[in-house]
Structures are given as C-alpha cells and as structure tokens.
Write an enzyme that holds these catalytic residues in place. Structure first.
Site, mmCIF file in Angstrom:
data_model
loop_
_atom_site.group_PDB
_atom_site.id
_atom_site.type_symbol
_atom_site.label_atom_id
_atom_site.label_comp_id
_atom_site.label_asym_id
_atom_site.label_seq_id
_atom_site.Cartn_x
_atom_site.Cartn_y
_atom_site.Cartn_z
ATOM 1 N N GLU A 44 0.855 -1.201 0.000
ATOM 2 C CA GLU A 44 0.000 0.000 0.000
ATOM 3 C C GLU A 44 0.893 1.254 0.000
ATOM 4 O O GLU A 44 1.916 1.283 0.691
ATOM 5 C CB GLU A 44 -0.846 -0.023 1.286
ATOM 6 C CG GLU A 44 -1.642 1.217 1.558
ATOM 7 C CD GLU A 44 -2.234 1.240 2.989
ATOM 8 O OE1 GLU A 44 -1.562 0.778 3.935
ATOM 9 O OE2 GLU A 44 -3.360 1.729 3.140
ATOM 10 N N ASN A 104 -7.116 5.712 -1.878
ATOM 11 C CA ASN A 104 -5.971 4.856 -1.572
ATOM 12 C C ASN A 104 -6.096 3.652 -2.518
ATOM 13 O O ASN A 104 -6.894 2.755 -2.291
ATOM 14 C CB ASN A 104 -6.045 4.440 -0.099
ATOM 15 C CG ASN A 104 -4.796 3.731 0.365
ATOM 16 O OD1 ASN A 104 -4.088 3.130 -0.436
ATOM 17 N ND2 ASN A 104 -4.557 3.761 1.665
ATOM 18 N N LYS A 121 -9.401 1.473 -1.913
ATOM 19 C CA LYS A 121 -9.611 0.968 -0.553
ATOM 20 C C LYS A 121 -11.026 1.278 -0.054
ATOM 21 O O LYS A 121 -11.490 2.420 -0.135
ATOM 22 C CB LYS A 121 -8.567 1.590 0.363
ATOM 23 C CG LYS A 121 -8.501 1.035 1.771
ATOM 24 C CD LYS A 121 -7.273 1.637 2.476
ATOM 25 C CE LYS A 121 -7.081 1.123 3.882
ATOM 26 N NZ LYS A 121 -5.835 1.662 4.488
ATOM 27 N N GLU A 140 -5.821 8.804 7.769
ATOM 28 C CA GLU A 140 -6.284 8.320 6.458
ATOM 29 C C GLU A 140 -7.668 8.851 6.111
ATOM 30 O O GLU A 140 -7.976 9.103 4.956
ATOM 31 C CB GLU A 140 -6.323 6.785 6.457
ATOM 32 C CG GLU A 140 -5.030 6.149 6.038
ATOM 33 C CD GLU A 140 -5.236 4.688 5.693
ATOM 34 O OE1 GLU A 140 -5.813 4.391 4.650
ATOM 35 O OE2 GLU A 140 -4.817 3.841 6.498
ATOM 36 N N CYS A 166 -4.732 -3.045 3.041
ATOM 37 C CA CYS A 166 -4.429 -2.913 4.458
ATOM 38 C C CYS A 166 -5.630 -3.188 5.369
ATOM 39 O O CYS A 166 -5.960 -4.325 5.598
ATOM 40 C CB CYS A 166 -3.812 -1.543 4.750
ATOM 41 S SG CYS A 166 -3.028 -1.551 6.378
ATOM 42 N N ASN A 191 0.309 -1.021 5.485
ATOM 43 C CA ASN A 191 1.179 -0.215 6.367
ATOM 44 C C ASN A 191 0.534 -0.306 7.737
ATOM 45 O O ASN A 191 -0.498 0.333 7.984
ATOM 46 C CB ASN A 191 1.167 1.268 5.962
ATOM 47 C CG ASN A 191 2.021 1.590 4.752
ATOM 48 O OD1 ASN A 191 3.141 2.062 4.871
ATOM 49 N ND2 ASN A 191 1.461 1.359 3.575
#
Ligand code: CDT
Length: 316
Positions: A44, A104, A121, A140, A166, A191
């Site tokens: 990611e 993302n 994502k 995020e 993730c 991450n």
C-alpha cells in the site's frame, strides 16, 4: 501455476524522491524476473512515505504525495520493465482524480505492461481531525475517501485475481465478497503501525492479527492470499513487516524474515483453490445466506443492537 513475489518494502523517508523509490521497486521487480515470477506485489502507498501520519489543514499542500496519472512520468519505467521482463505487478499509491477525489488505490498490471484493473480501498481506518494526543496520527480518513466500488475480481494471470488494501484485510466481507466471485488470489498491501493509540493492548498482537485475518480469509474462501508490508521504522514510526504468501489451506508458504526491502516467492497452484471451493466451502451446496439475517422467534431471544457506524465512542 502462478509464481508470485511479495515485494516487501522497508521504510520510505519523507524526503526520499519518487525516482529513488521507483528504483527500489524496479530492483525488486527484476529480482522477481530472475526468480521466475509472473507477478510481483508491492505494498500500500508504495511510492511515498506514509504521509497520513501528519496533520495538515490544507490537503492540497500535500498533493505531491498523490499520482494524477498512472503510469506517470516517474512510474513509466516500471511499466516498461514489466513488459520487457514479462512480469506483472500490483502497486499501491495515492490517487488524485481529475475531479479532485482522493483514493488509496492499487492497480494490477499484466505481464505486457497493460493495466488490468484498479482497486480503491473500501475500509478507511483512523480519524479525520487533528488528534495531537497521539504519539503519531493516522489521518487516512482526512486524506482519502471511502471507495463505493466494492471488491471486484479480474480474470488475469490465467486465474481470478482480486485486491484489497491494508485495513480491508481485517474484515471478513472483503474475502467473502471476492470468494463469492470465485477469487483464486487476493493481493493485499499494508502499512500497519505496531502502536495502536486507541488501545495499546493490541500492540503485542499486531503480528498475530495480521496473519490471523489473512489466513482465515484464505481458508474460508479457498483462495491464495498475498500480504505485503511496508515495514520497519519510518519517520520514527515502527510498522509491522511479516509479509506472507498464504495457501488456500490457510497455511503460510513463504514469509519475510526482515523488516526491509525483501522479495519472497512462492509457486502457487491455483487448482488448489478447488480443494476447498468444491468440498467444505462449496458455497452453492452448503452456504445458507437465506438464514444468516433471520432471527428465531424462540422465547428469550432478543433482537441484537443495530450496527450504527456513527455510534463509536472513540475513533479508531
Ligand atoms: N494503512 C492501514 O489501513 N493501517 C491500519 C492501521 C490502522 S490503525 C489506526 C491497519 O488496519 O493495519
């Protein structure tokens, strides 16, 4: 038979140039070529440091962390290498669309250098606003929108391939949505800081939870799972490594041993998926979706609380 490489990355410093990072990726892709890989999976946000750890009032001031084109001038070399080597790749990065949306994102690139598909994502963790009480932040939800595109799968690499990013890996729906579409390999970059500020009691369990969810997702859906970390200590924040390639049995067949740039490789027989998809997890025969939401009227049974997204006392 699909030979896959999980290209774990070590830290990317805040001041490391895009060009320098792409050289690291190209080196791992070449290693994949030498090892006979058909596909190399990067983590990611593989082109930059994990910038959502820093608060800013003005996100536009952070536009340099986002890609507005893929391939772009600095990533084109990766696509050229893929074609030359005959090795595809999956690459996570921050996407800024022409409409100003921020996702993302991970793309899947075939062995001829063409983009097969794009995944954005779905589950965006962390918080939106400045929370200076944390040793470092996880913003995020400030930097990215949640995707409404779900979990598609693609016929690629002579199989059925899906992607997740993730935090998505912690949710059973991620695997099940793709499992219902027959997925044979799920590619996941992550991450994951070791320190989880809202509940530090989970810190010691990060490695366990990482493998727990991916191994369960693999087994319960009869699919390969490739989990790839950006690990090590980046800008003072220690992140989990432990990249792993997991068989449809739920067993880990390859695992990273370092917290830095490291390629692990496994030869994945996609036919092994059928051992589970056609037996224990034969969805058409045994799955009971019609009863999962039903509530028995037996005496003493209470209605469960309705899940409410906005009701969490503390942000994650
Ligand atoms: N990148 C990412 O999604 N990381 C999350 C940690 C969130 S902690 C606020 C993860 O699930 O690993």
């Amino acid at each position: 038979m699909l030979t896959v490489g999980a290209a774990q990355l070590g830290p990317i410093a805040k001041d490391e140039s895009r060009a320098a990072v792409v050289e690291r990726l190209r080196d791992l892709l070449r290693q994949g070529g030498t090892a006979g890989c058909d596909l190399v999976v990067f983590p990611e946000l593989a082109l930059t440091t994990f910038f959502p750890r820093w608060f800013t009032e003005d996100i536009a001031g952070h536009d340099h962390y986002y890609e507005t084109a893929m391939p772009g001038p600095e990533t084109q070399a990766l696509f050229d290498d893929a074609k030359e080597l005959g090795v595809g790749f999956a690459l996570g990065y921050a996407e800024l669309t022409p409409e100003g949306e921020r996702f993302n994102t991970t793309i899947l690139v075939e062995r001829d250098g063409s983009i097969v598909g794009r995944f954005r994502k779905v589950h965006i963790p962390g918080h939106e606003d400045d929370e200076p009480w944390r040793p470092f932040q996880h913003l995020e939800r400030r930097y990215f929108q949640e995707s409404d595109e779900g979990f598609p799968v693609w016929r690629a690499f002579d199989g059925i391939v899906g992607m997740a990013t993730c935090n998505d890996r912690r949710w059973p729906e991620t695997y099940r949505e793709m499992g219902l579409q027959g997925v044979e390999m799920v590619l996941i970059g992550y991450n994951t800081p070791i320190h989880y500020a809202p509940d530090p009691g989970q810190n010691a369990l990060q490695g366990f939870h990482n493998h727990l969810c991916m191994q369960a997702g693999a087994y319960q859906n009869g699919t390969w799972v490739v989990g790839v970390a950006k690990g090590g200590t980046e800008e003072g924040v220690e992140s989990l490594a432990q990249s792993a390639i997991i068989a449809p049995s739920g067993q880990i067949v390859a695992q990273a041993v370092t917290t830095g740039d490291e390629l692990i490789v496994a030869k994945c027989n996609l036919d092994w998926c059928a051992h589970y998809k056609d037996t224990l997890f034969d969805f058409a025969r045994y799955r009971r979706p019609e009863v999962y939401q039903r509530i028995t009227n037996q005496k003493g049974v209470e209605l469960p609380p309705v899940a409410d997204r906005g009701s969490a006392a503390e942000s994650g």
